[in-house]
Design an enzyme around this catalytic site. Structure first.
Site, PDB file in Angstrom:
ATOM      1  N   SER A 127       0.785  -1.284   0.000  1.00  0.00           N
ATOM      2  CA  SER A 127      -0.090   0.203  -0.003  1.00  0.00           C
ATOM      3  C   SER A 127       0.914   1.089  -0.105  1.00  0.00           C
ATOM      4  O   SER A 127       1.771   1.258   0.591  1.00  0.00           O
ATOM      5  CB  SER A 127      -0.898   0.050   1.262  1.00  0.00           C
ATOM      6  OG  SER A 127      -1.367   1.280   1.540  1.00  0.00           O
ATOM      7  N   GLU A 129       0.264   3.530   1.931  1.00  0.00           N
ATOM      8  CA  GLU A 129       0.358   4.116   3.217  1.00  0.00           C
ATOM      9  C   GLU A 129       1.814   3.744   4.017  1.00  0.00           C
ATOM     10  O   GLU A 129       2.132   4.238   4.801  1.00  0.00           O
ATOM     11  CB  GLU A 129      -0.941   3.450   3.976  1.00  0.00           C
ATOM     12  CG  GLU A 129      -2.082   3.977   3.614  1.00  0.00           C
ATOM     13  CD  GLU A 129      -2.560   5.551   4.224  1.00  0.00           C
ATOM     14  OE1 GLU A 129      -1.775   5.748   5.154  1.00  0.00           O
ATOM     15  OE2 GLU A 129      -3.365   6.017   3.708  1.00  0.00           O
ATOM     16  N   TYR A 151      -1.580   0.548  10.468  1.00  0.00           N
ATOM     17  CA  TYR A 151      -1.795  -0.209   9.277  1.00  0.00           C
ATOM     18  C   TYR A 151      -0.579  -0.135   8.223  1.00  0.00           C
ATOM     19  O   TYR A 151      -0.182  -1.139   7.725  1.00  0.00           O
ATOM     20  CB  TYR A 151      -3.067   0.310   8.359  1.00  0.00           C
ATOM     21  CG  TYR A 151      -3.322   0.137   7.264  1.00  0.00           C
ATOM     22  CD1 TYR A 151      -3.821  -1.178   6.730  1.00  0.00           C
ATOM     23  CD2 TYR A 151      -3.001   0.748   5.958  1.00  0.00           C
ATOM     24  CE1 TYR A 151      -4.094  -1.594   5.376  1.00  0.00           C
ATOM     25  CE2 TYR A 151      -3.099   0.457   4.709  1.00  0.00           C
ATOM     26  CZ  TYR A 151      -3.720  -0.660   4.491  1.00  0.00           C
ATOM     27  OH  TYR A 151      -3.964  -0.942   2.870  1.00  0.00           O
TER      28      TYR A 151
END
Ligand code: NAP
Length: 327
Positions: A127, A129, A151
């Site tokens: 991801s 992120e 996360y």
């Protein structure tokens, strides 16, 4: 027929991927967690060709059993605790499923292996992120990680362990570093769908206001239907590798809101939208914009659906389903 095993089949990407692989002639096995998973109803109805297989990313024996039973050519690990806000509240669970779950899946792949002349190919859903407090813009496969949420931290572990298993055990394992991708199947907890669904409900008189966090946050948003093709393309290459998958454009939440309300014929969106610090993240990510040059050059991949078309698709879908509820 090639055989694909997908974790996260009840999620947005699992459904898009199943739909796409079906057009490519695959036998598709979808791993389902829990004894009576409510989200399986949609999968059974919309994707009758997907064979459900029980399993949980927290439980290695179940993963080994699932792979022994299905003997896949390709494994797509899309299962995760995927909502950043939830990861702040349930950090340990996120580390266990989103992070350690990748390690368990890789171990299962190593144990079951597949035919010697046709070893299992593995895809990991990494991801954007992971870039968090970004070190450079746009972000590429070489940009260092600095995650800003439990996360993001779990995804960094998942990403690194894929690289490590590829180098240590010669697995055909790839990671797609996917920037945000959305569509009508996006969960209602995610901001794009929260907005398009609220717009539809406000238009129909079912809701009075939309409460959001930071309207200035910007994201590189693409369409999930485009992104799952990149996952598949990665596993069709001669060599395993990691790829950024993104549009290379960025848009603010305010732009999303403006476009979504306009799509429903409402111009004065400010009347309906309220900001609440409760929805601000404890640590916000910086400007995430991906550079998808490598995916374009090596995979021949590019996004097909632009941002306004994506918002239009989601608003139209939500108007349809919300109207059907009041008929
Ligand atoms: P999603 O809609 O939230 O789906 C997540 C899936 O993971 C669901 O099917 C869920 O199953 C499953 N899952 C949760 N806990 C599990 C467990 N213990 N064992 C097995 N499965 C479990 O996410 P998505 O948008 O499809 O994203 C797919 C993957 O890409 C995720 O790994 C996500 O983190 C990653 N990703 C997504 C984006 C994006 O913008 N969409 C961007 C980058 C990376 P249940 O229904 O049973 O809970």
């Amino acid at each position: 027929m090639p055989r694909a095993f997908i974790t996260g089949i009840t999620g947005q990407d699992g459904q898009h991927l199943a739909e796409f692989l079906h057009t490519q002639g695959y036998d598709i096995y979808g791993m389902v967690k829990g004894q009576n998973n409510p989200r399986m109803t949609v999968v059974r109805e919309e994707f009758p060709y997907v064979e459900p297989v029980p399993g949980d990313l927290a439980d290695l024996p179940s993963l080994v059993k699932a792979l022994e039973q299905t003997q896949p050519d390709e494994v797509y690990n899309l299962g995760a605790i995927s909502f950043v806000a939830l990861s702040f509240n349930q950090a340990e669970l996120t580390a266990n499923i989103t992070g350690l779950g990748v390690l368990r899946m890789l171990e299962a792949v190593r144990m079951v292996g597949g035919a010697t002349n046709n070893p299992i190919r593995f895809y990991q859903a990494s991801s954007s992120e992971m870039f968090g407090k970004v070190r450079e813009t746009p972000q590429t496969e070489r940009t260092p990680f600095h995650p800003r949420s439990p996360y993001g931290c779990a995804k960094v572990f998942g990403h690194d362990i894929v690289v490590n298993y590829r180098e240590s055990y010669d697995l055909f394992a790839c990671s797609g570093i996917l920037f945000n991708h959305e569509g009508p199947r996006r969960g209602l907890e995610f901001v794009t769908r929260k907005v398009t669904n609220a717009v539809a409900r406000i238009k129909l008189g079912l809701q009075q206001e939309l409460v959001l966090g930071n309207l200035d946050s910007k994201r590189d948003w693409g369409y999930a239907g485009d992104y799952v093709k990149a996952m598949w393309l990665m596993l069709q290459q001669d060599q395993p590798d990691d790829y950024v998958v993104a549009t290379g454009e960025t848009h603010s939440i305010e732009e999303l809101v403006t476009l979504a309300f306009a799509e429903a014929g409402i111009d004065d969106w400010q009347r309906y939208v309220r900001q609440d610090p409760k929805f601000f993240r404890p640590a916000e990510v910086d400007l995430l914009i991906g550079d998808p040059s490598k995916a374009r050059e090596k995979l021949g991949w590019k996004p097909e659906v632009d941002f306004p078309s994506l918002v239009k698709m989601m608003v139209e879908h939500d108007l349809r389903i919300e109207s059907a509820k009041i008929r």
